[in-house]
Design an enzyme around this catalytic site. Structure first.
Site: not given
Ligand code: IMP
Length: 426
Positions: A21, A25, A46, A49, A416
């Site tokens: 995060d 993007g 998971n 963007h 921004g």
């Molecule tokens: P998973 O990838 O869904 O198995 O999550 C494992 C850990 O990675 C958790 O703490 C999620 O919140 C974090 N996580 C996975 N993908 C992202 C992402 O794109 N941004 C931020 N945290 C992520």
């Protein structure tokens, strides 16, 4: 040839240097305008963007690489990914609404693995089972899908070419998982979905390794899009509070099949403060009202799950580690504007445990506390700044201090939300 491509070369990677995060993007979107192909190599839905294709219009993508809004760009979903097809199809519907053509522009590796609904169920079961030690996953079935891959029972996209065999494999796996985890699931709806769509998926299927190799031979350009974030890497992150793939540069090598010798630039996306969703250590976390202020000013809510993100001070230790792990050649500092109106800012320069100071991430963070320096803040609106010298003096000092601590040039500074709100140096 565009300015960026000239400076950053034919093969450039952009990846998150913190816990995801970081705001990848926007830079990917800016670069994609000059690159022929944008490829993702790891993760699945998971990741998220946010892109603003038109003023005031926000879209969040989880699977399709961000470059798709540039008409000439080809988007590749690489072999290292785990793909949840209904999500991909929803994203393609969104693209249709923006009149973005997808035919022939989204290529999917046959070696990528498929995420099914049972993976999500298993994700949930495992999280519940862990109780207080749960990871706080996105619930998208990522871990279970990668587990299948490593167990060598995963279902790859290419298997859809023979639907009958695919169905048999699916049902065998489901039976095994139901035995292992004891859940009920009627797969008829999901199988019917794949039956309806497998030909469309087949049209996007590609030997992406061959395709990317030919792109390189033709001296065309490739932008590699990282997913998640460096410290969520399964090997190098804050294990077990990590995702199930390699979010560092290695994942982009194995997840696409592009050999390291081709990489000309590796750009790290670094938020001007730190956020994290899910559980796991975060030494500079602010659990007070200042943390809440940063969350609100930065709209720090997960783009995939909507969960409030944990917020904290900039941490030079995790960035030094990211630079070392990824070989970052350049930094994009993002969301600097979010820190406006905070009278005093802290920067973590090292971690301390008894009489030792750690400048890189120790294998375990137990017993370490952050060591800070304090910097004065600024109140001026910085969103109109387009040159470094446009920034208020205190803001300049904050960025200079970070540059001094991490020793990699900061070529981009986000001030921004929009594409235009970016200081691009040199
Ligand atoms: P998973 O990838 O869904 O198995 O999550 C494992 C850990 O990675 C958790 O703490 C999620 O919140 C974090 N996580 C996975 N993908 C992202 C992402 O794109 N941004 C931020 N945290 C992520």
């Amino acid at each position: 040839m565009g300015k960026l491509r000239k400076k950053f070369g034919n093969v450039a990677a952009i990846l998150g240097a913190q816990w995801g995060d970081e705001g990848k993007g926007k830079l990917i979107d800016i670069f994609a305008g000059e690159y022929d192909v944008v490829v993702r190599g790891t993760g699945g839905a998971n990741a998220g963007h946010t892109i603003y294709p038109e003023k005031g219009k926000k879209v969040v993508f989880h699977l399709v690489p961000s470059g798709i809004f540039h008409p000439k760009n080809v988007a590749v979903l690489g072999n290292g990914m785990v793909i949840h097809f209904p999500t991909l199809f929803e994203e393609m519907e969104v693209l249709k609404k923006f009149h973005v053509k997808t035919k022939g522009r989204i290529l999917i590796s046959g070696n990528a693995h498929i995420v099914f609904e049972y993976h999500k169920k298993i994700d949930q079961i495992l999280e519940e089972m862990k109780g207080g030690a749960k990871v706080g996953t996105t619930g998208r079935g990522i871990g279970p899908a990668y587990t299948d891959k490593i167990m060598r029972i995963g279902i790859r996209v290419s298997e859809l070419e023979n639907f009958k065999k695919f169905e048999e494999h699916f049902l065998t796996n489901l039976k095994l998982f139901q035995k292992m985890y004891g859940f009920h699931y009627d797969p008829s709806h999901e199988l019917a979905w794949f039956k309806r769509h497998h030909n469309e998926i087949g049209e996007m299927l590609c030997d992406t390794n061959m395709f990317l190799g030919e792109v390189l031979e033709k001296k065309k350009s490739i932008l590699l899009e990282g997913a998640n974030g460096t410290h969520l890497d399964i090997d190098h992150g804050t294990y077990p509070y990590v995702t199930s793939s390699n979010a560092t540069i290695g994942g982009l090598v194995t997840g696409t099949g592009i050999a390291p010798k081709h990489f000309k630039s590796i750009i790290g996306i670094v938020k001007a403060y730190v956020t994290r969703v899910g559980n796991g250590p975060f030494l500079t976390e602010l659990t007070d009202s200042l943390g809440d202020q940063i969350r609100e000013q930065g709209s720090e809510y997960g783009s995939t799950t909507g969960r409030p993100r944990r917020c904290g001070w900039f941490d030079a230790v995790i960035i030094r580690q990211s630079i070392r792990l990824n070989g970052l050649t350049s930094i994009n500092l993002t969301k600097l504007d979010v820190l406006t109106n905070i009278p005093k800012l802290k920067i973590c320069v090292s971690y301390k445990k008894k009489n030792t100071h750690a400048f890189y991430m120790p294998p375990t963070l137990d017993g370490y506390t952050p060591e800070y320096i304090e910097m004065p803040g600024w109140v001026e609106d910085i969103s109109k700044a387009r040159k470094f010298s446009d920034l208020p003096k205190n803001c300049q000092k904050y960025v200079q201090k970070i540059a001094e601590l991490i020793k990699v040039p900061i070529h981009f500074i986000g001030v921004g939300q929009t594409r235009q709100e970016m200081i691009i140096s040199g």
